[in-house]
Design a protein around this motif. Structure first.
Motif, PDB file in Angstrom:
ATOM      1  N   VAL A  49       0.860  -1.184   0.000  1.00 27.11           N
ATOM      2  CA  VAL A  49       0.000   0.000   0.000  1.00 27.11           C
ATOM      3  C   VAL A  49       0.897   1.235   0.000  1.00 27.11           C
ATOM      4  O   VAL A  49       1.870   1.305   0.758  1.00 27.11           O
ATOM      5  CB  VAL A  49      -0.930   0.007   1.244  1.00 27.11           C
ATOM      6  CG1 VAL A  49      -1.836   1.230   1.232  1.00 27.11           C
ATOM      7  CG2 VAL A  49      -1.761  -1.282   1.302  1.00 27.11           C
ATOM      8  N   PHE A  50       0.565   2.202  -0.850  1.00 25.23           N
ATOM      9  CA  PHE A  50       1.401   3.397  -0.986  1.00 25.23           C
ATOM     10  C   PHE A  50       0.519   4.593  -1.307  1.00 25.23           C
ATOM     11  O   PHE A  50      -0.584   4.441  -1.837  1.00 25.23           O
ATOM     12  CB  PHE A  50       2.437   3.188  -2.101  1.00 25.23           C
ATOM     13  CG  PHE A  50       1.837   2.585  -3.350  1.00 25.23           C
ATOM     14  CD1 PHE A  50       1.270   3.387  -4.321  1.00 25.23           C
ATOM     15  CD2 PHE A  50       1.808   1.207  -3.513  1.00 25.23           C
ATOM     16  CE1 PHE A  50       0.691   2.820  -5.450  1.00 25.23           C
ATOM     17  CE2 PHE A  50       1.231   0.632  -4.646  1.00 25.23           C
ATOM     18  CZ  PHE A  50       0.665   1.438  -5.614  1.00 25.23           C
ATOM     19  N   LEU A  51       1.001   5.772  -0.955  1.00 24.40           N
ATOM     20  CA  LEU A  51       0.261   6.988  -1.274  1.00 24.40           C
ATOM     21  C   LEU A  51       0.277   7.235  -2.775  1.00 24.40           C
ATOM     22  O   LEU A  51       1.273   6.982  -3.445  1.00 24.40           O
ATOM     23  CB  LEU A  51       0.867   8.194  -0.546  1.00 24.40           C
ATOM     24  CG  LEU A  51       0.639   8.231   0.966  1.00 24.40           C
ATOM     25  CD1 LEU A  51       1.464   9.343   1.593  1.00 24.40           C
ATOM     26  CD2 LEU A  51      -0.822   8.405   1.280  1.00 24.40           C
ATOM     27  N   LYS A  52      -0.826   7.723  -3.292  1.00 25.13           N
ATOM     28  CA  LYS A  52      -0.913   8.042  -4.719  1.00 25.13           C
ATOM     29  C   LYS A  52      -0.007   9.231  -5.033  1.00 25.13           C
ATOM     30  O   LYS A  52       0.263  10.064  -4.159  1.00 25.13           O
ATOM     31  CB  LYS A  52      -2.355   8.382  -5.095  1.00 25.13           C
ATOM     32  CG  LYS A  52      -3.285   7.186  -5.067  1.00 25.13           C
ATOM     33  CD  LYS A  52      -4.696   7.581  -5.465  1.00 25.13           C
ATOM     34  CE  LYS A  52      -5.599   6.356  -5.517  1.00 25.13           C
ATOM     35  NZ  LYS A  52      -6.987   6.720  -5.867  1.00 25.13           N
ATOM     36  N   PRO A  53       0.480   9.307  -6.287  1.00 19.03           N
ATOM     37  CA  PRO A  53       1.283  10.472  -6.684  1.00 19.03           C
ATOM     38  C   PRO A  53       0.496  11.765  -6.431  1.00 19.03           C
ATOM     39  O   PRO A  53      -0.707  11.819  -6.634  1.00 19.03           O
ATOM     40  CB  PRO A  53       1.499  10.251  -8.188  1.00 19.03           C
ATOM     41  CG  PRO A  53       1.322   8.778  -8.390  1.00 19.03           C
ATOM     42  CD  PRO A  53       0.293   8.352  -7.378  1.00 19.03           C
TER      43      PRO A  53
ATOM     44  N   VAL B  11       7.016   6.565   1.872  1.00 19.45           N
ATOM     45  CA  VAL B  11       6.840   5.510   2.857  1.00 19.45           C
ATOM     46  C   VAL B  11       5.500   4.833   2.599  1.00 19.45           C
ATOM     47  O   VAL B  11       4.489   5.496   2.373  1.00 19.45           O
ATOM     48  CB  VAL B  11       6.890   6.086   4.295  1.00 19.45           C
ATOM     49  CG1 VAL B  11       6.556   5.020   5.312  1.00 19.45           C
ATOM     50  CG2 VAL B  11       8.261   6.682   4.577  1.00 19.45           C
ATOM     51  N   GLY B  12       5.501   3.516   2.616  1.00 23.50           N
ATOM     52  CA  GLY B  12       4.280   2.748   2.418  1.00 23.50           C
ATOM     53  C   GLY B  12       4.167   1.684   3.489  1.00 23.50           C
ATOM     54  O   GLY B  12       4.873   1.724   4.496  1.00 23.50           O
ATOM     55  N   LYS B  13       3.294   0.721   3.239  1.00 27.81           N
ATOM     56  CA  LYS B  13       3.173  -0.375   4.188  1.00 27.81           C
ATOM     57  C   LYS B  13       3.001  -1.675   3.419  1.00 27.81           C
ATOM     58  O   LYS B  13       2.536  -1.696   2.278  1.00 27.81           O
ATOM     59  CB  LYS B  13       2.020  -0.163   5.163  1.00 27.81           C
ATOM     60  CG  LYS B  13       0.660  -0.010   4.529  1.00 27.81           C
ATOM     61  CD  LYS B  13      -0.403   0.363   5.560  1.00 27.81           C
ATOM     62  CE  LYS B  13      -1.696   0.743   4.847  1.00 27.81           C
ATOM     63  NZ  LYS B  13      -2.700   1.255   5.760  1.00 27.81           N
TER      64      LYS B  13
END
Length: 76
Positions: A8-12, A39-41
Motif C-alpha cells: 500500500v502506498f500513497l498516490k502520486p 513511505v508505504g506499508k
C-alpha cells in the motif's frame, strides 16, 4: 495455502509527510543524494484459496484508503 502480499502506498501528488521526514533524516546523516522518499506499508497473510479478486475487495474495503492510496497485490 499461499502467501499474499499487499503493498500500500500513497498516490502520486499526495504529500507524504513520513517520506519527507525520512528524506530529511537521511540527508542530515550525510546521504545527500536521497530525494523523493516515499513511505508505504506491506501487509502479508496466508490464504487457503488465493483469489486476486477477493484480495482486491479486501484492499478496497479495509486495507487501503483508495481515496489517497494505491496498492499492489502479489500472490504466491
Amino acid at each position: 495455502m499461499a502467501k499474499v502480499s499487499v503493498h500500500v502506498f500513497l498516490k502520486p501528488g499526495v504529500l507524504d509527510v513520513q517520506g519527507k521526514a525520512v528524506e530529511g533524516a537521511l540527508n542530515g546523516l550525510g546521504w545527500t543524494g536521497v530525494s523523493n522518499a516515499r513511505v508505504g506499508k506491506l501487509i502479508e497473510f496466508d490464504m487457503a484459496e488465493p483469489d486476486e479478486a477477493e484480495v482486491k475487495r479486501m484492499c478496497e474495503t479495509l486495507l487501503a484508503n483508495t481515496v489517497i492510496e494505491g496498492y499492489r497485490i502479489e500472490v504466491g
